[in-house]
Design a protein around this motif. Structure first.
Motif, PDB file in Angstrom:
ATOM      1  N   CYS A  37       0.253  94.141 -48.902  1.00 54.96           N
ATOM      2  CA  CYS A  37      -1.018  93.417 -48.835  1.00 54.96           C
ATOM      3  C   CYS A  37      -1.041  92.388 -49.962  1.00 54.96           C
ATOM      4  N   GLY A  38      -0.779  91.145 -49.629  1.00 55.37           N
ATOM      5  CA  GLY A  38      -0.662  90.090 -50.630  1.00 55.37           C
ATOM      6  C   GLY A  38      -1.976  89.745 -51.306  1.00 55.37           C
ATOM      7  N   SER A  39      -1.887  89.052 -52.418  1.00 59.20           N
ATOM      8  CA  SER A  39      -3.064  88.603 -53.154  1.00 59.20           C
ATOM      9  C   SER A  39      -3.926  87.717 -52.264  1.00 59.20           C
ATOM     10  N   GLY A  40      -5.225  87.964 -52.290  1.00 57.19           N
ATOM     11  CA  GLY A  40      -6.161  87.183 -51.497  1.00 57.19           C
ATOM     12  C   GLY A  40      -6.442  87.751 -50.115  1.00 57.19           C
ATOM     13  N   TYR A  41      -5.846  88.870 -49.772  1.00 54.62           N
ATOM     14  CA  TYR A  41      -5.978  89.432 -48.430  1.00 54.62           C
ATOM     15  C   TYR A  41      -6.854  90.689 -48.404  1.00 54.62           C
ATOM     16  N   TYR A  42      -7.485  90.898 -47.257  1.00 54.76           N
ATOM     17  CA  TYR A  42      -8.103  92.176 -46.902  1.00 54.76           C
ATOM     18  C   TYR A  42      -7.165  92.799 -45.881  1.00 54.76           C
ATOM     19  N   CYS A  43      -6.723  94.026 -46.135  1.00 56.61           N
ATOM     20  CA  CYS A  43      -5.748  94.666 -45.256  1.00 56.61           C
ATOM     21  C   CYS A  43      -6.308  95.952 -44.674  1.00 56.61           C
ATOM     22  N   ALA A  44      -6.075  96.116 -43.387  1.00 58.47           N
ATOM     23  CA  ALA A  44      -6.476  97.319 -42.650  1.00 58.47           C
ATOM     24  C   ALA A  44      -5.206  98.022 -42.190  1.00 58.47           C
ATOM     25  N   SER A  84      -7.838 103.182 -40.355  1.00 62.46           N
ATOM     26  CA  SER A  84      -8.095 104.449 -41.040  1.00 62.46           C
ATOM     27  C   SER A  84      -8.126 104.312 -42.557  1.00 62.46           C
ATOM     28  N   SER A  85      -7.466 103.291 -43.093  1.00 56.29           N
ATOM     29  CA  SER A  85      -7.496 103.035 -44.532  1.00 56.29           C
ATOM     30  C   SER A  85      -7.484 101.529 -44.761  1.00 56.29           C
ATOM     31  N   VAL A  86      -8.032 101.106 -45.913  1.00 59.61           N
ATOM     32  CA  VAL A  86      -8.190  99.678 -46.177  1.00 59.61           C
ATOM     33  C   VAL A  86      -7.894  99.355 -47.645  1.00 59.61           C
ATOM     34  N   TYR A  87      -7.618  98.076 -47.885  1.00 59.48           N
ATOM     35  CA  TYR A  87      -7.383  97.575 -49.247  1.00 59.48           C
ATOM     36  C   TYR A  87      -7.924  96.156 -49.317  1.00 59.48           C
ATOM     37  N   ASN A  88      -8.846  95.917 -50.248  1.00 56.69           N
ATOM     38  CA  ASN A  88      -9.372  94.572 -50.482  1.00 56.69           C
ATOM     39  C   ASN A  88      -8.640  94.001 -51.689  1.00 56.69           C
ATOM     40  N   ASN A  89      -7.633  93.185 -51.430  1.00 57.98           N
ATOM     41  CA  ASN A  89      -6.841  92.552 -52.472  1.00 57.98           C
ATOM     42  C   ASN A  89      -7.252  91.087 -52.631  1.00 57.98           C
ATOM     43  N   ALA A  94     -16.955  84.665 -55.483  1.00 60.20           N
ATOM     44  CA  ALA A  94     -17.609  84.743 -54.178  1.00 60.20           C
ATOM     45  C   ALA A  94     -16.895  83.885 -53.149  1.00 60.20           C
ATOM     46  N   PRO A  95     -16.750  84.312 -51.909  1.00 61.68           N
ATOM     47  CA  PRO A  95     -16.935  85.690 -51.447  1.00 61.68           C
ATOM     48  C   PRO A  95     -15.688  86.524 -51.753  1.00 61.68           C
ATOM     49  N   ASP A  96     -15.891  87.728 -52.250  1.00 60.76           N
ATOM     50  CA  ASP A  96     -14.746  88.563 -52.593  1.00 60.76           C
ATOM     51  C   ASP A  96     -14.863  90.009 -52.124  1.00 60.76           C
ATOM     52  N   ASP A  97     -15.999  90.383 -51.540  1.00 55.62           N
ATOM     53  CA  ASP A  97     -16.189  91.736 -51.021  1.00 55.62           C
ATOM     54  C   ASP A  97     -16.137  91.708 -49.496  1.00 55.62           C
ATOM     55  N   ILE A  98     -15.903  92.867 -48.906  1.00 55.66           N
ATOM     56  CA  ILE A  98     -15.755  92.976 -47.444  1.00 55.66           C
ATOM     57  C   ILE A  98     -16.825  93.890 -46.861  1.00 55.66           C
ATOM     58  N   GLN A  99     -17.403  93.448 -45.755  1.00 58.19           N
ATOM     59  CA  GLN A  99     -18.236  94.304 -44.915  1.00 58.19           C
ATOM     60  C   GLN A  99     -17.469  94.509 -43.615  1.00 58.19           C
ATOM     61  N   SER A 100     -17.319  95.768 -43.185  1.00 56.19           N
ATOM     62  CA  SER A 100     -16.665  96.073 -41.913  1.00 56.19           C
ATOM     63  C   SER A 100     -17.708  96.596 -40.936  1.00 56.19           C
ATOM     64  N   PRO A 114     -15.569  96.605 -52.113  1.00 60.09           N
ATOM     65  CA  PRO A 114     -15.567  95.628 -53.202  1.00 60.09           C
ATOM     66  C   PRO A 114     -14.158  95.095 -53.487  1.00 60.09           C
ATOM     67  N   GLN A 115     -14.090  93.926 -54.062  1.00 60.28           N
ATOM     68  CA  GLN A 115     -12.806  93.316 -54.415  1.00 60.28           C
ATOM     69  C   GLN A 115     -12.014  94.274 -55.316  1.00 60.28           C
ATOM     70  N   GLY A 116     -10.716  94.425 -55.020  1.00 59.82           N
ATOM     71  CA  GLY A 116      -9.842  95.277 -55.811  1.00 59.82           C
ATOM     72  C   GLY A 116      -9.922  96.750 -55.475  1.00 59.82           C
ATOM     73  N   THR A 117     -10.651  97.106 -54.426  1.00 55.67           N
ATOM     74  CA  THR A 117     -10.859  98.508 -54.061  1.00 55.67           C
ATOM     75  C   THR A 117     -10.046  98.860 -52.822  1.00 55.67           C
ATOM     76  N   TRP A 118      -9.601 100.117 -52.751  1.00 56.83           N
ATOM     77  CA  TRP A 118      -8.942 100.623 -51.554  1.00 56.83           C
ATOM     78  C   TRP A 118      -9.504 101.983 -51.205  1.00 56.83           C
ATOM     79  N   TYR A 119      -9.554 102.263 -49.916  1.00 55.42           N
ATOM     80  CA  TYR A 119     -10.025 103.556 -49.409  1.00 55.42           C
ATOM     81  C   TYR A 119      -8.876 104.201 -48.648  1.00 55.42           C
ATOM     82  N   SER A 120      -8.500 105.405 -49.047  1.00 52.33           N
ATOM     83  CA  SER A 120      -7.388 106.095 -48.387  1.00 52.33           C
ATOM     84  C   SER A 120      -7.777 106.656 -47.025  1.00 52.33           C
ATOM     85  N   PHE A 121      -9.078 106.915 -46.835  1.00 51.15           N
ATOM     86  CA  PHE A 121      -9.568 107.370 -45.530  1.00 51.15           C
ATOM     87  C   PHE A 121     -11.006 106.892 -45.405  1.00 51.15           C
TER      88      PHE A 121
END
Length: 141
Positions: A37-44, A84-89, A94-100, A114-121
């Motif tokens: 997941c490169g810099s500047g990307y939101y990855c699912a 199932s898991s996400v990473y906000n890189n 602004a804008p730097d946070d994600i709403q799904s 939030p920017q820089g956060t990842w959720y494992s599940f």
């Protein structure tokens, strides 16, 4: 053929069998996809713990129906209702946070990243359970 030559020939035949027997299963090929997941990307990612396929976004996406995620190779999976898991890189600022959202066109928010956060599940972080394999759109805010 001498006894030593026969023994050497038998041993050389067994070495490949031992190596094949200790090979890693195909599932071991699924790495921590956050590394992709490169810099500047939101990855699912398609599976929990950042495994399975990955889809990367630099902008908003109102409908995952035609989007795919990839397993690190050429295999494409449908992204809609697969996350199932996400990473906000994304970059700070602004804008730097994600709403799904559960539905296309940003209807029914199910998690905020939030920017820089990842959720494992994602079920552990969503507001409207269940949300695993439920995302159909996202936007940067």
């Amino acid at each position: 053929m001498s006894k030593l030559a026969r023994l050497a020939a038998a041993f050389s035949f067994l070495v490949p069998l031992v190596l094949v027997g200790t090979a890693q299963p195909a599932s071991a090929a699924y790495y921590d996809m956050r590394d992709y997941c490169g810099s500047g990307y939101y990855c699912a990612m398609g599976d929990a713990n950042w495994r399975g396929c990955i889809a990367a976004f630099v902008g908003n996406d109102a409908n995952y129906a035609n989007d795919g995620c990839y397993d690190g190779g050429a295999i494409r999976y449908e992204l809609d209702n697969r996350t199932s898991s996400v990473y906000n890189n994304g970059y700070v600022g602004a804008p730097d946070d994600i709403q799904s959202f559960r539905h296309p066109n940003y209807v029914e928010m199910i998690w905020f990243v939030p920017q820089g956060t990842w959720y494992s599940f994602v079920d552990n972080w969503c507001g409207a359970l269940p949300c695993n394999d439920q995302a159909s759109s996202h936007r940067w805010v």
